[in-house]
Design a protein around this motif. Structure first.
Motif, PDB file in Angstrom:
ATOM      1  N   GLU A  48     -20.201  22.564 -73.247  1.00 31.26           N
ATOM      2  CA  GLU A  48     -19.583  23.727 -72.629  1.00 31.26           C
ATOM      3  C   GLU A  48     -20.600  24.678 -72.001  1.00 31.26           C
ATOM      4  N   PHE A  49     -21.878  24.436 -72.226  1.00 29.56           N
ATOM      5  CA  PHE A  49     -22.913  25.305 -71.656  1.00 29.56           C
ATOM      6  C   PHE A  49     -23.297  24.830 -70.256  1.00 29.56           C
TER       7      PHE A  49
ATOM      8  N   LEU B  10     -28.362  31.215 -69.374  1.00 32.41           N
ATOM      9  CA  LEU B  10     -27.390  30.375 -70.070  1.00 32.41           C
ATOM     10  C   LEU B  10     -25.995  30.944 -69.897  1.00 32.41           C
ATOM     11  N   ARG B  11     -25.049  30.101 -69.529  1.00 29.12           N
ATOM     12  CA  ARG B  11     -23.656  30.506 -69.397  1.00 29.12           C
ATOM     13  C   ARG B  11     -22.777  29.584 -70.253  1.00 29.12           C
TER      14      ARG B  11
ATOM     15  N   ARG C 295     -11.056  28.565 -74.415  1.00 26.58           N
ATOM     16  CA  ARG C 295     -10.049  29.562 -74.781  1.00 26.58           C
ATOM     17  C   ARG C 295     -10.386  30.944 -74.217  1.00 26.58           C
ATOM     18  N   ARG C 296     -11.643  31.294 -74.210  1.00 24.59           N
ATOM     19  CA  ARG C 296     -12.057  32.640 -73.815  1.00 24.59           C
ATOM     20  C   ARG C 296     -12.455  32.758 -72.344  1.00 24.59           C
ATOM     21  N   GLY C 297     -12.701  31.622 -71.712  1.00 24.63           N
ATOM     22  CA  GLY C 297     -13.249  31.658 -70.369  1.00 24.63           C
ATOM     23  C   GLY C 297     -14.757  31.829 -70.430  1.00 24.63           C
ATOM     24  N   MET C 298     -15.331  32.512 -69.420  1.00 30.09           N
ATOM     25  CA  MET C 298     -16.781  32.726 -69.401  1.00 30.09           C
ATOM     26  C   MET C 298     -17.154  33.794 -70.425  1.00 30.09           C
ATOM     27  N   VAL C 299     -17.988  33.409 -71.399  1.00 30.33           N
ATOM     28  CA  VAL C 299     -18.381  34.304 -72.487  1.00 30.33           C
ATOM     29  C   VAL C 299     -19.721  34.942 -72.140  1.00 30.33           C
TER      30      VAL C 299
END
Length: 620
Positions: free
Chosen positions: A370-371, A392-393, A398-402
């Protein structure tokens, strides 16, 4: 006839003197008194087999056993009673049948009679002037045999009582250990929960309010790490004593483990307001006592507690909920700067539950891919690209972009930063290799990767880092590492060694967010640093803030004086850029030049060779 009646009287009275008391010493003393009076003795002396504690023993034992004086009447310990020789003779095999019972000896008008008391030992009768009549000696044999039996029974009885007492003591010890902390002797979690449940029932029945205070010592791990666990244990016992001295008799101080303590306060008032005021008074006492140094052995230490508080009863809360709420409030108090105290509210639980969910999702993120790496380009004033910071993204399902500001601290606190950082470094090197294969611009210097202090503290950090470089086949001079000032300060000696080893491999180092930490000339000159990055907090509204301008000018002068490169971060407006340019800054990073972008976009940007917007206006 008269002699016969006298013998019968003696035999009867001696026989009655046996077994009148259940305890050995009083029984023998009474028997001795009768013997002296009826037999005209000068003294009676009992020598029994005893262990080192002075207790008579029966039969074989693993203990060391000696034949020692047990009782003498009168008490003459210095006289020679010829015990050794007599005892040896009593142990010899007799002529014919039977066993030795009596050994007698006459010395200078004194008569000594040594009687064997089975395996217990011997008793010595001492008489002056004339010997004991033979007929009396004969009647003594059954009496002394009976005395031996009574002695055995008495010893067994006392041993039984001792065993019962020892067992009771052992049971009491087990029960105490079951409900108390081994180190401090305070009630442990089990006993604290029992008392909390009892007090919760009482408070509901009598309609009064109580409270649970959950205390955690700030930076206790530092004490253990620097001074050792023995000093840490001494500190915990001191804290236990201090807290115990602050409460009423009806309250409870307990230790849950580690550096976590609980205080149960009862009957604080009939309403929440009164109870809260009383709790605050207790908290102030705690703060006052912790404001003074605590003694731990030869060390004088300053420690502070973070305190979480929950009042009870609540309509739906049980003992477990109350303790958990206080723990949650303590965690929030610690997160807000330590040495604080907070009352629990329901919002805290929601935040904690979200935090725990985030930890679980973070564990899955590495496994599920997911990163993603984003790249924010860095430019010269001329507009030529010189590299990028690797960011890092996390695209959470569930949360979208954290936000990294949300998940990076969690990763560091849980240790997951090691896995996350490893993935980031490997991915950055793999993508750098793709850039190198497509020919980098002549102005290109490096991609910079952020490294956590936790990663740097690993013993195999250098070997692991160099191994990734070899695996990816990159030019190490194209890779940079960004470290924070706090990381350099915390790990000074080992950090210098590791940085020098990587610097020898071609890796360049930059200090990120320079000016927000210690900004010490000593460590700047000590570490192999190539670049300082001016924190965006000083760049923001630079044209309008005199204080920021002074700081930026100082950093630029310092960096240039030491021959370091300077990059200004967070450049977002034309005015900020113009001021930085006027002050001599030549390298820039920020939204004005380019936002962070996925690797494919950055790769296209590198291939295109497009320059960034630039200006030559002056800053006032």
């Amino acid at each position: 006839m008269r002699n016969t009646l006298q013998l019968i009287s003696i035999q009867h009275e001696l026989g009655m003197a046996v077994g009148l008391d259940l305890h050995l010493e009083p029984m023998l003393r009474h028997f001795t008194t009768v013997c002296i009076r009826r037999l005209g003795l000068a003294g009676v002396h009992f020598f029994l087999h005893q262990n080192e504690a002075g207790n008579p023993v029966i039969g074989p034992t693993a203990e060391r056993v000696l034949l020692r004086r047990y009782l003498s009447v009168p008490d003459h310990h210095g006289e020679d009673l010829f015990i050794g020789r007599a005892y040896e003779r009593l142990q010899e095999p007799p002529q014919g049948h039977g066993t030795h019972f009596l050994v007698s000896e006459e010395r200078h008008g004194e008569f000594f009679y040594h009687f064997k008391l089975g395996d217990l030992g011997i008793v010595v009768f001492r008489r002056f002037a004339r010997p004991i009549d033979e007929s009396i000696l004969l009647l003594l044999k059954p009496i002394l045999t009976r005395l031996t039996t009574s002695c055995l029974a008495s010893i067994e009885h006392e041993q039984l009582l001792h065993a019962i007492a020892a067992r009771k003591q052992a049971e009491d010890t087990v029960v105490f250990q079951l409900y108390h902390d081994d180190l401090t002797g305070l009630p442990n979690r089990r006993l604290v929960m029992q008392r909390l449940e009892q007090e919760l029932s009482r408070s509901r029945r009598h309609r009064h309010v109580g409270a649970v205070l959950f205390l955690d010592l700030d930076r206790f791990k530092t004490v253990n790490d620097t001074l050792g666990h023995s000093v840490g244990d001494l500190l915990l016992t001191t804290v236990a004593s201090v807290l115990s001295g602050l409460i009423r008799r009806e309250d409870t101080v307990g230790r849950l483990g580690g550096d976590e303590f609980v205080i149960l306060l009862t009957e604080l008032g009939d309403d929440v307001g009164t109870a809260a005021r009383n709790v605050r008074a207790v908290v102030e006492k705690i703060r006052a006592v912790f404001s003074r140094p605590l003694v731990a052995g030869s060390h004088t230490l300053y420690v502070t507690p973070s305190v979480g508080i929950d009042l009870f009863p609540d309509a739906s809360s049980n003992a477990d909920d109350i303790l958990r709420h206080a723990d949650t409030a303590m965690y929030q108090a610690k997160a807000r700067g330590r040495n604080g105290a907070l009352f629990y509210d329901q919002k805290m639980s929601a935040e904690l539950e979200d935090r725990l969910a985030l930890e679980k999702e973070l564990q899955d993120a590495v496994k599920n891919g997911e990163f993603e790496l984003y790249y924010q380009p860095q430019y010269l004033a001329s507009g030529d690209i010189i590299g990028a910071e690797v960011l890092l993204r996390w695209q959470n399902p569930r949360r979208g972009m954290v936000s990294p500001g949300l998940f990076i601290p969690v990763a560091e606190e849980t240790g997951m930063i090691l896995d996350v950082g490893n993935w980031m470094l490997r991915s950055a090197c793999r993508q750098l290799r793709l850039l190198e294969e497509s020919r980098l611009p002549s102005t290109f210097k490096k991609l910079s990767v952020n490294v956590s202090g936790i990663q740097l503290s690993q013993n195999n950090f250098v070997e692991h880092f160099q191994g990734i470089i070899r695996e990816s086949s990159i030019n190490p001079t194209h890779l940079g590492v960004e470290l924070t000032e706090s990381t350099l300060i915390k790990h000074t000696d080992e950090t210098v060694e590791k940085m020098r080893a990587l610097h020898a491999s071609g890796i360049q180092f930059a200090i990120d967010d320079f000016g927000t930490g210690y900004s010490s000339l000593a460590y700047i000159s000590r570490f192999p640093i190539a670049t300082l990055k001016i924190d965006q907090a000083f760049v923001r509204a630079l044209h309008a803030r005199e204080g920021n301008r002074a700081i930026v000018k100082t950093i630029l002068a310092l960096g240039h004086g030491l021959g370091l490169s300077i990059i200004a971060e967070g450049v977002e407006t034309q005015e900020e850029f113009e001021c930085l340019l006027a002050y001599g800054c030549e390298q820039f990073q920020g939204y004005l030049f380019g936002r962070p972008m996925p690797f494919r976009e950055f790769q296209t940007l590198i291939k295109s060779g497009d320059a960034a917007p630039r200006t030559k206006k002056r800053c006032a």
